[in-house]
Design an enzyme around this catalytic site. Structure first.
Site, PDB file in Angstrom:
ATOM      1  N   ASP A   1       8.145  10.155 -35.518  1.00 38.76           N
ATOM      2  CA  ASP A   1       7.622  11.151 -34.580  1.00 38.76           C
ATOM      3  C   ASP A   1       6.112  10.964 -34.467  1.00 38.76           C
ATOM      4  O   ASP A   1       5.428  10.762 -35.474  1.00 38.76           O
ATOM      5  CB  ASP A   1       7.960  12.564 -35.045  1.00 38.76           C
TER       6      ASP A   1
ATOM      7  N   ASP B   1      13.017  12.077 -28.169  1.00 30.18           N
ATOM      8  CA  ASP B   1      13.187  13.529 -28.102  1.00 30.18           C
ATOM      9  C   ASP B   1      12.936  14.041 -26.691  1.00 30.18           C
ATOM     10  O   ASP B   1      13.643  14.937 -26.211  1.00 30.18           O
ATOM     11  CB  ASP B   1      12.235  14.225 -29.077  1.00 30.18           C
TER      12      ASP B   1
END
Length: 178
Positions: free
Chosen positions: A122, A140
């Site tokens: 991330d 995402d």
């Protein structure tokens, strides 16, 4: 272009873009070293580049620090991708196929991260004053966009039966005319 092609192409593009950004950030930009030396990279007053190794799912839920948990989440991504591929194959709606393809590309991208790195990479962090949004990645974004498109399609999409003739399929168009 058929609905199936639309869905599978969206999955491929989403996966390729996600993995390209992650590989560039990890190996070319070397975000891990940048973070170690300087901390988050502020791109705007509300947006930073960071590196978080997410061993769970969205919002860090279901953190899996052991090998069995990691394998479970890889398996979950694999099963979800198979289900989405079948759903794309069966759909008769371009928007649905696009949405499912985006979700599938994101699921595969995050699954690949778990295989290669043991966790999802991330990188992006939005924040504003005391408010902090979770750290996320391109996969995402595609998953959320796909989910939003499915919700939109469920309210404003097909007019009941869900069967729309494919572009260029004259037999279906002729049958629809009566």
């Amino acid at each position: 272009m058929s609905y199936r092609t639309t869905g599978y192409l969206a999955a491929f593009i989403g996966l390729a873009l996600d993995q390209a950004v992650k590989l560039w950030m990890l190996w070319i930009y070397q975000i891990e070293e940048v973070m170690r030396l300087h901390g988050p990279v502020a791109l705007a007053p509300f947006f930073d580049l960071v590196l978080v190794w997410n061993r769970g799912i969205s919002y860090g839920w279901l953190q899996q620090d052991d090998e069995i948990g990691r394998i479970f989440l890889i398996g979950l991504a694999f099963v979800a991708s198979i289900v989405l591929a079948i759903w794309i194959w069966r759909t008769r709606d371009r928007l649905t196929a696009l949405a499912l393809g985006l979700i599938m590309g994101g699921a595969i991208g995050n699954g690949i991260d778990r295989i290669l790195h043991g966790a999802v990479v991330d990188l992006f962090h939005f924040h504003w004053r005391a408010f902090s949004w979770y750290v996320f990645n391109i996969a995402d974004l595609f998953i959320v966009l796909g989910a939003l498109l499915l919700v939109y399609e469920s309210f404003f999409g097909t007019s009941g039966n869900g069967n729309r003739p494919e572009d260029g399929d004259s037999s279906r168009k002729d049958a629809a005319k009566g």
